[in-house]
Design a protein around this motif. Structure first.
Motif, PDB file in Angstrom:
ATOM      1  N   ALA A 191       0.832  -1.199   0.000  1.00 26.28           N
ATOM      2  CA  ALA A 191       0.000   0.000   0.000  1.00 26.28           C
ATOM      3  C   ALA A 191       0.869   1.253   0.000  1.00 26.28           C
ATOM      4  CB  ALA A 191      -0.924  -0.013   1.208  1.00 26.28           C
ATOM      5  N   GLY A 192       0.486   2.211  -0.827  1.00 30.15           N
ATOM      6  CA  GLY A 192       1.233   3.456  -0.940  1.00 30.15           C
ATOM      7  C   GLY A 192       2.165   3.502  -2.133  1.00 30.15           C
ATOM      8  N   LYS A 193       2.405   2.353  -2.777  1.00 30.21           N
ATOM      9  CA  LYS A 193       3.338   2.299  -3.907  1.00 30.21           C
ATOM     10  C   LYS A 193       2.629   2.145  -5.257  1.00 30.21           C
ATOM     11  CE  LYS A 193       7.318   0.433  -1.369  1.00 30.21           C
ATOM     12  NZ  LYS A 193       8.378  -0.608  -1.360  1.00 30.21           N
ATOM     13  N   GLY A 194       1.313   2.064  -5.232  1.00 33.23           N
ATOM     14  CA  GLY A 194       0.580   1.795  -6.460  1.00 33.23           C
ATOM     15  C   GLY A 194       0.671   2.906  -7.488  1.00 33.23           C
ATOM     16  N   MET A 195       0.587   4.160  -7.014  1.00 27.32           N
ATOM     17  CA  MET A 195       0.631   5.267  -7.963  1.00 27.32           C
ATOM     18  C   MET A 195       1.997   5.353  -8.640  1.00 27.32           C
ATOM     19  SD  MET A 195      -1.205   7.491  -9.414  1.00 27.32           S
ATOM     20  CE  MET A 195      -2.635   7.478  -8.313  1.00 27.32           C
ATOM     21  N   THR A 196       3.054   5.057  -7.887  1.00 31.13           N
ATOM     22  CA  THR A 196       4.391   5.035  -8.489  1.00 31.13           C
ATOM     23  C   THR A 196       4.469   3.968  -9.573  1.00 31.13           C
ATOM     24  OG1 THR A 196       5.410   5.793  -6.432  1.00 31.13           O
ATOM     25  CG2 THR A 196       6.851   4.705  -8.025  1.00 31.13           C
ATOM     26  N   LEU A 197       3.920   2.794  -9.284  1.00 32.27           N
ATOM     27  CA  LEU A 197       3.911   1.722 -10.274  1.00 32.27           C
ATOM     28  C   LEU A 197       3.095   2.125 -11.500  1.00 32.27           C
ATOM     29  CD1 LEU A 197       4.536  -1.279 -11.003  1.00 32.27           C
ATOM     30  CD2 LEU A 197       2.342  -1.842  -9.929  1.00 32.27           C
ATOM     31  N   GLN A 198       1.926   2.721 -11.276  1.00 31.07           N
ATOM     32  CA  GLN A 198       1.049   3.115 -12.377  1.00 31.07           C
ATOM     33  C   GLN A 198       1.740   4.076 -13.339  1.00 31.07           C
ATOM     34  OE1 GLN A 198      -1.445   2.613 -14.145  1.00 31.07           O
ATOM     35  NE2 GLN A 198      -3.143   4.040 -13.922  1.00 31.07           N
ATOM     36  N   ASN A 199       2.570   4.946 -12.806  1.00 32.08           N
ATOM     37  CA  ASN A 199       3.221   5.971 -13.631  1.00 32.08           C
ATOM     38  C   ASN A 199       4.645   5.605 -14.045  1.00 32.08           C
ATOM     39  OD1 ASN A 199       0.954   7.677 -13.434  1.00 32.08           O
ATOM     40  ND2 ASN A 199       1.645   8.416 -11.423  1.00 32.08           N
ATOM     41  N   MET A 200       5.052   4.386 -13.770  1.00 30.83           N
ATOM     42  CA  MET A 200       6.444   4.006 -14.024  1.00 30.83           C
ATOM     43  C   MET A 200       6.758   3.924 -15.513  1.00 30.83           C
ATOM     44  SD  MET A 200       8.585   0.965 -12.223  1.00 30.83           S
ATOM     45  CE  MET A 200       8.397   1.833 -10.666  1.00 30.83           C
ATOM     46  N   PHE A 201       5.806   3.514 -16.323  1.00 25.85           N
ATOM     47  CA  PHE A 201       6.022   3.395 -17.768  1.00 25.85           C
ATOM     48  C   PHE A 201       4.950   4.212 -18.488  1.00 25.85           C
ATOM     49  CE2 PHE A 201       7.535  -0.533 -15.798  1.00 25.85           C
ATOM     50  CZ  PHE A 201       8.872  -0.496 -16.182  1.00 25.85           C
ATOM     51  N   PRO A 202       5.108   5.536 -18.526  1.00 26.50           N
ATOM     52  CA  PRO A 202       4.083   6.400 -19.108  1.00 26.50           C
ATOM     53  C   PRO A 202       3.988   6.228 -20.616  1.00 26.50           C
ATOM     54  CG  PRO A 202       6.057   7.662 -18.653  1.00 26.50           C
ATOM     55  CD  PRO A 202       6.281   6.291 -18.078  1.00 26.50           C
ATOM     56  N   GLY A 203       2.947   6.829 -21.170  1.00 25.86           N
ATOM     57  CA  GLY A 203       2.755   6.773 -22.618  1.00 25.86           C
ATOM     58  C   GLY A 203       1.893   5.598 -23.011  1.00 25.86           C
ATOM     59  N   LYS A 204       1.605   5.526 -24.290  1.00 21.78           N
ATOM     60  CA  LYS A 204       0.789   4.448 -24.820  1.00 21.78           C
ATOM     61  C   LYS A 204       1.684   3.444 -25.523  1.00 21.78           C
ATOM     62  CE  LYS A 204      -3.349   7.279 -25.317  1.00 21.78           C
ATOM     63  NZ  LYS A 204      -4.393   7.800 -26.238  1.00 21.78           N
ATOM     64  N   HIS A 205       1.537   2.205 -25.150  1.00 26.14           N
ATOM     65  CA  HIS A 205       2.387   1.148 -25.669  1.00 26.14           C
ATOM     66  C   HIS A 205       1.645   0.408 -26.777  1.00 26.14           C
ATOM     67  CE1 HIS A 205       5.312   1.351 -22.239  1.00 26.14           C
ATOM     68  NE2 HIS A 205       4.304   2.082 -21.817  1.00 26.14           N
ATOM     69  N   LYS A 206       2.028   0.680 -27.987  1.00 27.46           N
ATOM     70  CA  LYS A 206       1.367   0.052 -29.123  1.00 27.46           C
ATOM     71  C   LYS A 206       1.783  -1.416 -29.230  1.00 27.46           C
ATOM     72  CE  LYS A 206       1.640   4.446 -31.553  1.00 27.46           C
ATOM     73  NZ  LYS A 206       2.172   5.149 -32.750  1.00 27.46           N
ATOM     74  N   ILE A 207       0.863  -2.230 -29.604  1.00 23.15           N
ATOM     75  CA  ILE A 207       1.112  -3.659 -29.740  1.00 23.15           C
ATOM     76  C   ILE A 207       1.211  -4.004 -31.217  1.00 23.15           C
ATOM     77  CG2 ILE A 207       0.322  -5.963 -29.108  1.00 23.15           C
ATOM     78  CD1 ILE A 207       0.932  -4.056 -26.763  1.00 23.15           C
ATOM     79  N   SER A 208       2.231  -4.747 -31.563  1.00 24.16           N
ATOM     80  CA  SER A 208       2.454  -5.066 -32.967  1.00 24.16           C
ATOM     81  C   SER A 208       1.420  -6.053 -33.483  1.00 24.16           C
ATOM     82  CB  SER A 208       3.843  -5.682 -33.148  1.00 24.16           C
ATOM     83  OG  SER A 208       3.873  -6.956 -32.550  1.00 24.16           O
ATOM     84  N   GLU A 209       1.259  -6.058 -34.784  1.00 20.61           N
ATOM     85  CA  GLU A 209       0.440  -7.075 -35.421  1.00 20.61           C
ATOM     86  C   GLU A 209       1.151  -8.427 -35.286  1.00 20.61           C
ATOM     87  OE1 GLU A 209      -2.583  -6.800 -36.786  1.00 20.61           O
ATOM     88  OE2 GLU A 209      -2.635  -4.706 -36.159  1.00 20.61           O
ATOM     89  N   PRO A 210       0.404  -9.499 -35.221  1.00 21.49           N
ATOM     90  CA  PRO A 210       1.047 -10.812 -35.090  1.00 21.49           C
ATOM     91  C   PRO A 210       1.884 -11.137 -36.313  1.00 21.49           C
ATOM     92  CG  PRO A 210      -1.285 -11.050 -35.612  1.00 21.49           C
ATOM     93  CD  PRO A 210      -1.060  -9.599 -35.306  1.00 21.49           C
TER      94      PRO A 210
END
Length: 674
Positions: free
Chosen positions: A397-416
């Motif tokens: 508890a208390g570390k969730g917001m740090t985790l949520q913001n650790m990898f900002p931006g939108k991560h696009k997923i490649s086509e298979p």
């Protein structure tokens, strides 16, 4: 006909040291994936860190280091690595004209026209536009080994031609002068490249005189700049940004990055949860759970909380989809923590903080039952989202917001990765009896991929142990052991995965005549509509013997796939140029070590898989990792040569995957298993 043995160099790794080193030592960096970055108007690059070379039929650049010199003649020079930056440099060989008295052969040992002979390429990302002056550090011993041309993006401007050295003989010397009819020793400030647009450009150097020794070059906006000593360090480089997740180097999935972000993170991976009779299926495209809208619009999955009791922040990791917004509800026992509907994605799939939901300060006891319910949504009433999600992450508890913001931006997923092989048949020639054991994993993966994509009937030849002359870096006893392991990798993988009853796996050294005859037969059955694609996963000698024995009119229908010059130049009986002189088509792709020689734990998915076929593939790579002949595979799982098979499966020269990854291998194998 001389008969010799095949070697599957499914290795070609970064620290590669086999017999090929005698002709072209390999450095530790992944040059094929390096992009140097200009910063503050300057960039310095080691000459040996080229990512490819072209027009190398008559003259070719070879790397010289403090340990090895090219075994190419004629070359009258000594090894000059002692004073070279990074103790390595490149030289264009053979060197048949070092003085004015030697015979001049235009188009062979001399080219006043740039871009014709011996071109080396470097990727440079320019942040600044304008005029960049070119400095080169070279070693000249005579009057006819002191010239080179520089160009950009296959353009050879006048002010990049005829770089000349007159001073500093028999020493490493920086120069930036252009030879003219009036001034043979060159004019200062006349060698430059004009960069009109920022971004990645291909900087190229081509031969003017053979025997030229090239250590390093600098591009600078400062006309008054003059380098000293070794010049600035070549440290400003980045990994090729053409990856699957915006400009991130990591090939791990987004959920894996979150899960390994700190030591106290606990994770339920969706892909590892039981899904029977609960409405979800495993979507291997992104290691997600998803719902098939044709079978239902809702699903749920429950799992016991088996971590220590305490208060946690819980992060639900969802997937944004562009055809609808699904709704998710998370409960602990009978208590509803809350619901979440991620926003509509612009791309087909996206991940990142926008598609996650954080539940803070939740009391959890070991044994609690956590349930996730999902309900599909549609943007137009016709196309449905599939309720994809990748996992649930727990942190104190208390570390969730740090985790949520650790990898900002939108991560696009490649086509298979697509299965779209070209017309024709496939042949694989591998080593494995050489010092590097990576062919064990490479062979298992190659055969599994061919079977998983239902292309096993198009594999018409497989030979291993094609290193015909044993290196002194592996003992006779150890090599015998390797032969047995390679035969086992072939036979057991083929039996367990099935579909290879039509094929005999040859030991190219011990069954040399049979190996050559088999490959020759495949070549002679080739035609325009049924070409033969040969994967060069080791030394080229077996390929050379088969081509020599084949019908001449059939060779035009042969295409040889290669990804590393260490294989090309390792032959004991045939050079790479001699292979090309048979009239075959060279199909060269980038170094497959980039994403297919990885840390051992990235193959845990196979190690822990319930299917013994997948476990067997992992075991072959693990055996290579614990090999006691070489040390550079420690901690690594290497199937780099299988990247050439992946390239062929996905289209080869018609859009094939040039830099495949473990995720691509995983998807193809597990799709077949599932």
């Amino acid at each position: 006909m001389r008969i010799i043995v095949l070697t599957t160099a499914l290795t070609c790794c970064l620290g590669f040291f086999i017999k090929a080193q005698d002709t072209e030592p390999v450095h530790d960096q992944n040059s094929s994936n390096l992009i140097y970055v200009e910063k503050d108007g300057i960039v310095a690059i080691e000459a040996e860190d080229f990512y490819k070379q072209t027009s190398s039929g008559k003259r070719k650049w070879y790397i010289t280091s403090k340990d090895k010199s090219p075994a190419v003649t004629p070359d009258k020079d000594n090894n000059h690595s002692e004073g070279a930056s990074n103790h390595a440099y490149i030289e264009i060989l053979p060197d048949t004209r070092s003085t004015h008295e030697d015979i001049l052969m235009k188009g062979e040992n001399f080219s006043d026209q740039p871009g014709v002979l011996g071109i080396v390429h470097y990727k440079v990302k320019f942040n600044t536009t304008g005029r960049f002056y070119v400095w080169v550090r070279a070693f000249s011993t005579g009057s006819e080994d002191n010239g080179i041309h520089v160009g950009i993006n296959d353009d050879w401007p006048e002010h990049g031609q005829r770089m000349q050295w007159c001073e500093g003989k028999n020493d490493w010397t920086w120069e930036s002068r252009q030879r003219t009819k009036e001034v043979h020793c060159g004019l200062a400030h006349q060698i430059y490249l004009d960069i009109d647009q920022p971004g990645i450009h291909d900087i190229q150097f081509s031969m003017r005189e053979d025997g030229f020794e090239f250590d390093k070059f600098i591009l600078t906006r400062d006309i008054h700049y003059r380098p000293e000593g070794n010049g600035p360090d070549s440290v400003n480089y980045w990994k090729n940004p053409s990856l699957r997740v915006e400009e991130k180097v990591s090939k791990r999935s987004y959920i894996s990055q979150l899960a390994t972000s700190s030591a106290d993170t606990k994770t339920f991976f969706a892909k590892e949860l039981p899904v029977q009779a609960q409405g979800f299926y495993k979507d291997t495209l992104g290691d997600w759970l998803a719902i098939n809208p044709e079978h239902g619009k809702e699903a749920q999955v429950s799992m016991p909380f088996y971590f220590s009791s305490g208060r946690y922040d819980i992060l639900f990791v969802g997937v944004g989809e562009n055809d609808g917004q699904s709704n998710y509800v998370l409960t602990v026992n009978d208590r509803v923590l809350g619901g979440f509907t991620p926003p509509l994605a612009k791309e087909v799939f996206e991940q990142g903080p926008d598609y996650n939901q954080l539940f803070e300060n939740i009391s959890l006891s070991k044994g609690d039952v956590i349930t996730l319910k999902a309900k599909l949504g549609s943007a137009d009433g016709q196309e449905w989202a599939r309720g994809r999600w990748s996992g649930i992450v727990f942190v104190p508890a208390g570390k969730g917001m740090t985790l949520q913001n650790m990898f900002p931006g939108k991560h696009k997923i490649s086509e298979p990765v697509k299965v779209a092989p070209p017309a024709g048949r496939l042949a694989i020639v591998a080593d494995g009896n050489s010092p590097d054991p990576d062919d064990l994993g490479g062979t298992a993966v190659s055969l599994a991929l061919v079977r998983a994509t239902l292309l096993n009937d198009r594999l018409v030849h497989y030979s291993h142990s094609c290193d015909l002359v044993r290196s002194n870096r592996i003992s006779e006893q150890a090599e015998i052991e390797r032969h047995a392991l390679m035969q086992t990798a072939c036979d057991v993988t083929a039996r367990r995965w099935g579909g290879f009853d039509h094929l005999k796996f040859y030991d190219a050294l011990w069954e040399q005549e049979e190996s050559v005859n088999s490959l020759t037969k495949a070549i002679n059955e080739s035609s325009k509509n049924n070409p033969l694609w040969i994967v060069e996963a080791g030394e080229p000698d077996i390929i050379g013997f088969a081509l020599e024995a084949s019908q001449k009119n059939k060779r035009q229908f042969v295409k040889v796939i290669t990804h590393h010059s260490a294989n090309d130049d390792a032959g004991d009986y045939y050079t790479w140029q001699q292979i090309l002189d048979f009239g075959v088509e060279e199909v060269r792709i980038p170094d497959q070590n980039v994403f297919l020689k990885v840390d051992l734990e990235l193959w845990d998915w196979a190690k822990n898989h319930s299917d013994p076929r997948v476990q067997w593939v992992w075991l072959m790579g693990k055996i290579a990792e614990v090999d006691d002949v070489v040390k550079f595979q420690k901690g690594k799982w290497d199937c780099s040569d299988a990247g050439m098979v992946l390239y062929w499966i996905s289209g080869a020269t018609s859009g094939g995957l040039e830099l495949g990854s473990i995720e691509d291998v995983k998807k193809l194998l597990l799709d077949y298993i599932d």
